[in-house]
Write a protein that holds these residues in place. Sequence first.
Motif, PDB file in Angstrom:
ATOM      1  N   GLU A  12      35.295  22.757  67.576  1.00  0.00           N
ATOM      2  CA  GLU A  12      35.342  21.624  66.656  1.00  0.00           C
ATOM      3  C   GLU A  12      34.917  21.978  65.234  1.00  0.00           C
ATOM      4  O   GLU A  12      34.994  21.172  64.333  1.00  0.00           O
ATOM      5  CB  GLU A  12      34.483  20.473  67.170  1.00  0.00           C
ATOM      6  N   TYR A  38      43.209  20.220  64.322  1.00  0.00           N
ATOM      7  CA  TYR A  38      41.844  19.811  64.679  1.00  0.00           C
ATOM      8  C   TYR A  38      41.500  20.428  66.027  1.00  0.00           C
ATOM      9  O   TYR A  38      42.383  20.816  66.783  1.00  0.00           O
ATOM     10  CB  TYR A  38      41.771  18.283  64.798  1.00  0.00           C
ATOM     11  N   ASN A  43      43.824  25.002  70.134  1.00  0.00           N
ATOM     12  CA  ASN A  43      44.701  24.098  69.398  1.00  0.00           C
ATOM     13  C   ASN A  43      45.233  24.778  68.130  1.00  0.00           C
ATOM     14  O   ASN A  43      46.387  24.589  67.757  1.00  0.00           O
ATOM     15  CB  ASN A  43      43.927  22.832  69.029  1.00  0.00           C
ATOM     16  N   THR A  75      46.094  17.367  67.259  1.00  0.00           N
ATOM     17  CA  THR A  75      44.874  16.578  67.444  1.00  0.00           C
ATOM     18  C   THR A  75      43.983  17.022  68.597  1.00  0.00           C
ATOM     19  O   THR A  75      44.411  17.748  69.489  1.00  0.00           O
ATOM     20  CB  THR A  75      45.284  15.118  67.724  1.00  0.00           C
ATOM     21  N   CYS A  76      42.752  16.513  68.563  1.00  0.00           N
ATOM     22  CA  CYS A  76      41.734  16.819  69.584  1.00  0.00           C
ATOM     23  C   CYS A  76      41.146  15.516  70.116  1.00  0.00           C
ATOM     24  O   CYS A  76      40.961  14.568  69.350  1.00  0.00           O
ATOM     25  CB  CYS A  76      40.639  17.646  68.914  1.00  0.00           C
ATOM     26  N   ILE A  78      38.295  15.626  72.315  1.00  0.00           N
ATOM     27  CA  ILE A  78      37.109  16.026  73.082  1.00  0.00           C
ATOM     28  C   ILE A  78      35.965  15.025  72.974  1.00  0.00           C
ATOM     29  O   ILE A  78      35.252  14.774  73.927  1.00  0.00           O
ATOM     30  CB  ILE A  78      36.664  17.466  72.713  1.00  0.00           C
ATOM     31  N   CYS A 110      46.140  17.163  72.024  1.00  0.00           N
ATOM     32  CA  CYS A 110      45.426  16.486  73.113  1.00  0.00           C
ATOM     33  C   CYS A 110      45.401  14.968  72.977  1.00  0.00           C
ATOM     34  O   CYS A 110      45.476  14.249  73.966  1.00  0.00           O
ATOM     35  CB  CYS A 110      44.010  17.045  73.214  1.00  0.00           C
ATOM     36  N   VAL A 194      39.660  17.635  78.856  1.00  0.00           N
ATOM     37  CA  VAL A 194      40.645  18.730  78.757  1.00  0.00           C
ATOM     38  C   VAL A 194      41.586  18.844  79.975  1.00  0.00           C
ATOM     39  O   VAL A 194      42.799  19.002  79.794  1.00  0.00           O
ATOM     40  CB  VAL A 194      39.945  20.078  78.450  1.00  0.00           C
ATOM     41  N   THR A 197      44.308  16.456  79.339  1.00  0.00           N
ATOM     42  CA  THR A 197      45.175  16.626  78.169  1.00  0.00           C
ATOM     43  C   THR A 197      45.939  17.950  78.200  1.00  0.00           C
ATOM     44  O   THR A 197      46.946  18.104  77.521  1.00  0.00           O
ATOM     45  CB  THR A 197      44.363  16.566  76.852  1.00  0.00           C
ATOM     46  N   ARG A 198      45.430  18.901  78.964  1.00  0.00           N
ATOM     47  CA  ARG A 198      46.036  20.243  78.960  1.00  0.00           C
ATOM     48  C   ARG A 198      46.639  20.637  80.301  1.00  0.00           C
ATOM     49  O   ARG A 198      47.259  21.695  80.418  1.00  0.00           O
ATOM     50  CB  ARG A 198      44.976  21.277  78.589  1.00  0.00           C
TER      51      ARG A 198
HETATM   52 FE1  F3S Z   1      40.733  21.685  72.444  1.00  0.00          FE
HETATM   53 FE2  F3S Z   1      40.071  19.260  71.731  1.00  0.00          FE
HETATM   54 FE3  F3S Z   1      42.082  19.631  73.305  1.00  0.00          FE
HETATM   55  S1  F3S Z   1      38.687  20.877  72.146  1.00  0.00           S
HETATM   56  S2  F3S Z   1      41.711  21.502  74.414  1.00  0.00           S
HETATM   57  S3  F3S Z   1      41.919  20.321  71.193  1.00  0.00           S
HETATM   58  S4  F3S Z   1      40.583  18.048  73.494  1.00  0.00           S
END
Ligand code: F3S
Length: 475
Positions: A12, A38, A43, A75-76, A78, A110, A194, A197-198
């Motif tokens: 992050e 992000y 990512n 995007t993220c 987390i 994500c 995660v 989302t992954r």
């Molecule tokens: Fe990374 Fe954020 Fe996805 S930390 S794996 S971009 S939820």
Amino acid sequence: MQELIADKVHDEARQGEAFAPGSIAIQQYKKHFYIESYGCAMNFADSEVVAAILHSDGFGATADTNKADLILINTCSIREKAEDRVRKRLTEFRQMKRTRPGLIIGVLGCMAERLKGAFLEEEKLVDIVVGPDAYRSLPSLIEEAGGGQKGVNVLLSRDETYADIAPIRLNSNGVNAFVSIMRGCNNMCSFCVVPFTRGRERSRSAHSIIKECEVLLNDGYREVTLLGQNVDSYHWMNETSNVAVTFAQLLEKVALISPLLRVRFSTSHPKDITDDVLVTIKKYENICNYIHLPVQSGSSRVLQMMNRTYSREWYIAKVDRIRQLIPDCGISTDMIAGFCTETEEDHLASLSLMEYCKYDLAYLYFYSERPGTLAAKRFADDVPLNIKKRRLQELVELYRNHSLISMQKDVGKTFKILVEGPSKKDALELQGRNEQNKVVVFPKEKYRKGDYVMVKITGCTAGTLIGIPAPDFRR
Ligand code: F3S
Ligand code: SAM
Ligand code: SF4
């Protein structure tokens, strides 16, 4: 104060970075894309795959949103705060779209995966929503969006690794590069979004990883960071020989490419890192003596609720083993303050574990409940925000003491530094990192980016070692 971020290379820490055009010259292209990333290193590595896919589709890169036909935001999800940042940025992009109707706005990564089609309801001016395993469909979705249709592809895959795509390096210093070795995660840490989302974990072919590292070396790069959410569970079956490649074997293969190529990796799950990996690190001088070993909590009770599958004692034994085999190994961690039901006693256990481990780097967060995770379904997010923040602050203060002591201990030592470029503060100085991932600044003299220089440490600040070249020093 929300979270402590100690290093740019880690997750992050890198928020909302746009990139400079780099190797894709603007004038050659009729259409241009702008991408802002992000979240974690993975990512950022994905954005480089996206750049390659768009490049093949005739798009050049631009770092200027005003010149872009396509604006992408990778995007993220987390923590809630990571999503809030993206939403804020999207508001700005929406304004642009009002005055430039042909502009296409896409949400990747994500958050796209987590919110799926709901994104188009929520953010009416977004045209495309693409999850981490669906980037190959970008050209067709962009074309449809050009015709006025909105497009979503958030299908997760069991085998997509983008192995055949040569990433286009973005914002690169030409020295360090990320190389994804696997995708997804099969662990179900109860706090973590995660796996949702992954998707499922899958390993990329060892051949394609080695080829990518060789190309990087030939292009002048001197350091690769092998990336996965849980690198120690890397497992790729060579279908021709029917022989599996483990992470320790992959590390060795990458280390053998050239002694000039430094190798790092992230992230190691304490339950999976093996003696084989430690022995391989020890065996090769170009594999950095540095392990990111997130603990999350020092309380075995909380660790169990987090579904981390190890206890405090197990973790401590792992740290002891690392230090026994590789005495000068840098160790860093991630910790979460204020997870569900965390008591003062649990928090003291986190502090005492930190006291025992004396981390060189720590990434510290307070718990942020994520919809759909096991913890959100099973446990109440019952630690009040002010207590989460106070506990986080206590972790941060203790970590800062340790990190300063760790820096001070290095004064008088000599390290091999890989030069990454000019120092941020003084053009007459260079900046690089030692194996333990500490930033070192020293006088430029005759040295250049990409050189290895022996540097004797003469002083330090809380975050930087200061030194002078010691070219005659031999290890
Ligand atoms: Fe990374 Fe954020 Fe996805 S930390 S794996 S971009 S939820
Ligand atoms: N795969 C890595 C591992 O197992 O340690 C880390 C993955 S995650 C991208 C990076 C860090 O974010 C985690 O180690 C954890 O400390 C933190 N994190 C994840 N979910 C969180 C949440 N819901 N609230 C606060 N921090 C979180
Ligand atoms: Fe999340 Fe745990 Fe997987 Fe890391 S290992 S990505 S914390 S589920």
